[in-house]
Scaffold this motif. Structure first.
Motif, PDB file in Angstrom:
ATOM      1  N   GLU A  78       5.361   2.829  16.048  1.00  0.00           N
ATOM      2  CA  GLU A  78       6.591   3.621  16.005  1.00  0.00           C
ATOM      3  C   GLU A  78       6.275   5.099  15.821  1.00  0.00           C
ATOM      4  OE1 GLU A  78      10.929   3.475  13.739  1.00  0.00           O
ATOM      5  OE2 GLU A  78       9.140   2.859  12.636  1.00  0.00           O
ATOM      6  N   LEU A  79       5.343   5.405  14.907  1.00  0.00           N
ATOM      7  CA  LEU A  79       4.927   6.790  14.705  1.00  0.00           C
ATOM      8  C   LEU A  79       4.231   7.331  15.944  1.00  0.00           C
ATOM      9  CD1 LEU A  79       4.444   9.339  13.075  1.00  0.00           C
ATOM     10  CD2 LEU A  79       2.527   8.183  11.936  1.00  0.00           C
ATOM     11  N   ARG A  80       3.449   6.503  16.601  1.00  0.00           N
ATOM     12  CA  ARG A  80       2.738   6.912  17.815  1.00  0.00           C
ATOM     13  C   ARG A  80       3.706   7.353  18.906  1.00  0.00           C
ATOM     14  NH1 ARG A  80      -0.750   2.260  20.525  1.00  0.00           N
ATOM     15  NH2 ARG A  80       1.333   1.468  20.957  1.00  0.00           N
ATOM     16  N   THR A  81       4.777   6.598  19.088  1.00  0.00           N
ATOM     17  CA  THR A  81       5.778   6.964  20.090  1.00  0.00           C
ATOM     18  C   THR A  81       6.403   8.312  19.770  1.00  0.00           C
ATOM     19  OG1 THR A  81       6.286   4.631  20.531  1.00  0.00           O
ATOM     20  CG2 THR A  81       7.950   6.252  21.168  1.00  0.00           C
ATOM     21  N   ALA A  82       6.725   8.512  18.497  1.00  0.00           N
ATOM     22  CA  ALA A  82       7.312   9.789  18.079  1.00  0.00           C
ATOM     23  C   ALA A  82       6.312  10.927  18.244  1.00  0.00           C
ATOM     24  CB  ALA A  82       7.771   9.693  16.629  1.00  0.00           C
ATOM     25  N   ALA A  83       5.059  10.687  17.854  1.00  0.00           N
ATOM     26  CA  ALA A  83       4.031  11.726  17.946  1.00  0.00           C
ATOM     27  C   ALA A  83       3.771  12.120  19.392  1.00  0.00           C
ATOM     28  CB  ALA A  83       2.742  11.238  17.286  1.00  0.00           C
ATOM     29  N   PHE A  84       3.785  11.148  20.301  1.00  0.00           N
ATOM     30  CA  PHE A  84       3.587  11.475  21.718  1.00  0.00           C
ATOM     31  C   PHE A  84       4.730  12.340  22.233  1.00  0.00           C
ATOM     32  CE2 PHE A  84       4.601  10.444  26.177  1.00  0.00           C
ATOM     33  CZ  PHE A  84       3.492  11.025  26.772  1.00  0.00           C
ATOM     34  N   ASP A  85       5.948  11.982  21.884  1.00  0.00           N
ATOM     35  CA  ASP A  85       7.105  12.753  22.340  1.00  0.00           C
ATOM     36  C   ASP A  85       7.019  14.192  21.831  1.00  0.00           C
ATOM     37  OD1 ASP A  85       9.772  13.190  23.461  1.00  0.00           O
ATOM     38  OD2 ASP A  85      10.457  13.179  21.395  1.00  0.00           O
ATOM     39  N   ILE A  86       6.648  14.342  20.571  1.00  0.00           N
ATOM     40  CA  ILE A  86       6.605  15.677  19.976  1.00  0.00           C
ATOM     41  C   ILE A  86       5.429  16.482  20.518  1.00  0.00           C
ATOM     42  CG2 ILE A  86       6.281  16.925  17.799  1.00  0.00           C
ATOM     43  CD1 ILE A  86       7.753  14.532  16.440  1.00  0.00           C
ATOM     44  N   ALA A  87       4.238  15.896  20.539  1.00  0.00           N
ATOM     45  CA  ALA A  87       3.051  16.627  21.005  1.00  0.00           C
ATOM     46  C   ALA A  87       3.152  16.984  22.488  1.00  0.00           C
ATOM     47  CB  ALA A  87       1.792  15.803  20.743  1.00  0.00           C
ATOM     48  N   LEU A 149      -0.221  20.583  13.017  1.00  0.00           N
ATOM     49  CA  LEU A 149      -0.586  20.952  14.387  1.00  0.00           C
ATOM     50  C   LEU A 149       0.554  21.683  15.090  1.00  0.00           C
ATOM     51  CD1 LEU A 149      -2.385  20.810  16.939  1.00  0.00           C
ATOM     52  CD2 LEU A 149      -1.481  18.497  17.323  1.00  0.00           C
ATOM     53  N   MET A 150       1.755  21.120  15.010  1.00  0.00           N
ATOM     54  CA  MET A 150       2.871  21.680  15.759  1.00  0.00           C
ATOM     55  C   MET A 150       3.406  22.966  15.144  1.00  0.00           C
ATOM     56  SD  MET A 150       3.070  19.727  18.338  1.00  0.00           S
ATOM     57  CE  MET A 150       4.584  20.328  19.062  1.00  0.00           C
ATOM     58  N   SER A 151       3.161  23.177  13.855  1.00  0.00           N
ATOM     59  CA  SER A 151       3.653  24.395  13.208  1.00  0.00           C
ATOM     60  C   SER A 151       2.647  25.541  13.270  1.00  0.00           C
ATOM     61  CB  SER A 151       4.017  24.107  11.748  1.00  0.00           C
ATOM     62  OG  SER A 151       2.896  23.628  11.031  1.00  0.00           O
ATOM     63  N   ASP A 152       1.479  25.283  13.827  1.00  0.00           N
ATOM     64  CA  ASP A 152       0.453  26.311  14.002  1.00  0.00           C
ATOM     65  C   ASP A 152       0.527  26.813  15.447  1.00  0.00           C
ATOM     66  OD1 ASP A 152      -1.987  27.677  14.573  1.00  0.00           O
ATOM     67  OD2 ASP A 152      -2.985  26.634  12.921  1.00  0.00           O
ATOM     68  N   ASP A 153       1.028  28.024  15.644  1.00  0.00           N
ATOM     69  CA  ASP A 153       1.252  28.539  16.999  1.00  0.00           C
ATOM     70  C   ASP A 153      -0.027  28.536  17.832  1.00  0.00           C
ATOM     71  OD1 ASP A 153       3.868  28.951  16.342  1.00  0.00           O
ATOM     72  OD2 ASP A 153       3.679  31.104  15.997  1.00  0.00           O
TER      73      ASP A 153
END
Length: 203
Positions: A78-87, A149-153
């Motif tokens: 479940e986390l993997r699916t969310a992480a893929f969408d976000i990344a 990762l996502m908050s580091d420009d």
């Protein structure tokens, strides 16, 4: 009779495509990479307890003995699916799903273990007793890694998708030098070179 639907050609799944990947550049991306060959015909690389244990060993995270592997896999998937969408949103520009963001934020609230030092013959080292994670702590560590990762420009701008249509792995490119086109030159890069050589030879 109506026209038949044209099916996509089937592609053989090789043993290499089933291998776990630990070279995506971040723990959260290594989790995303436990599904291969997105988005054609996804290949599950972490589908049972043995593969989960192998992934934990490869990434250096160690769950406490006695955890429920089936429940852990369901939560990680479940986390993997969310992480893929976000990344992947940093690669293709889509807006991440709100539920994916909510899941990551919720999982990140659990506190990971406090690091501890102990003296060994080789010097001060982290105590192994404090490296064993509950499943909730494991999920939190991964979720926090994704948030960092996502908050580091600078790091977010280096997210790439492998140029191979049979791979498309999301990876973190190196900070200096020429931008990488492939997730790995030894894997997809060499395969692309070989395919290009065969095309030139055929003509």
């Amino acid at each position: 009779m109506g026209a038949s639907t044209q099916e996509q050609p089937r592609r053989r799944v090789t043993e290499q495509q089933r291998e776990l990947r630990f070279d995506a550049g971040a723990l959260c991306l290594d989790l995303v990479a436990t599904v291969g060959r997105r988005p054609l015909v996804p290949v599950e690389r972490m589908g049972d307890a043995a593969r989960l244990a192998a992934w934990c060993q490869g990434t250096g995270v160690t769950p406490r003995p006695g955890y429920d592997a089936a429940a852990a896999l369901a939560s990680l998937h479940e986390l993997r699916t969310a992480a893929f969408d976000i990344a992947s949103s940093a690669v293709d520009g889509h807006v991440p799903d709100g539920q994916a963001l909510a899941l990551v934020n919720r999982l990140a609230r659990a506190h990971p273990p406090v690091p501890q030092l102990e003296l060994t013959p080789d010097g001060a080292r982290s105590s192994p007793d404090h490296e064993l994670l509950t499943v909730q702590q494991l999920l939190s560590v991964i979720a926090r890694d994704l948030i960092d990762l996502m908050s580091d420009d600078a790091r977010r701008s280096r997210l790439r998708a492998c140029a191979s249509d049979a791979c498309r792995m999301i990876y973190l490119d190196r900070p200096r030098g020429r931008a990488r086109k492939w997730c790995s030159m030894q894997r997809c890069g060499n395969q692309a070179k070989a395919a290009n050589h065969r095309r030139k030879s055929a003509t």
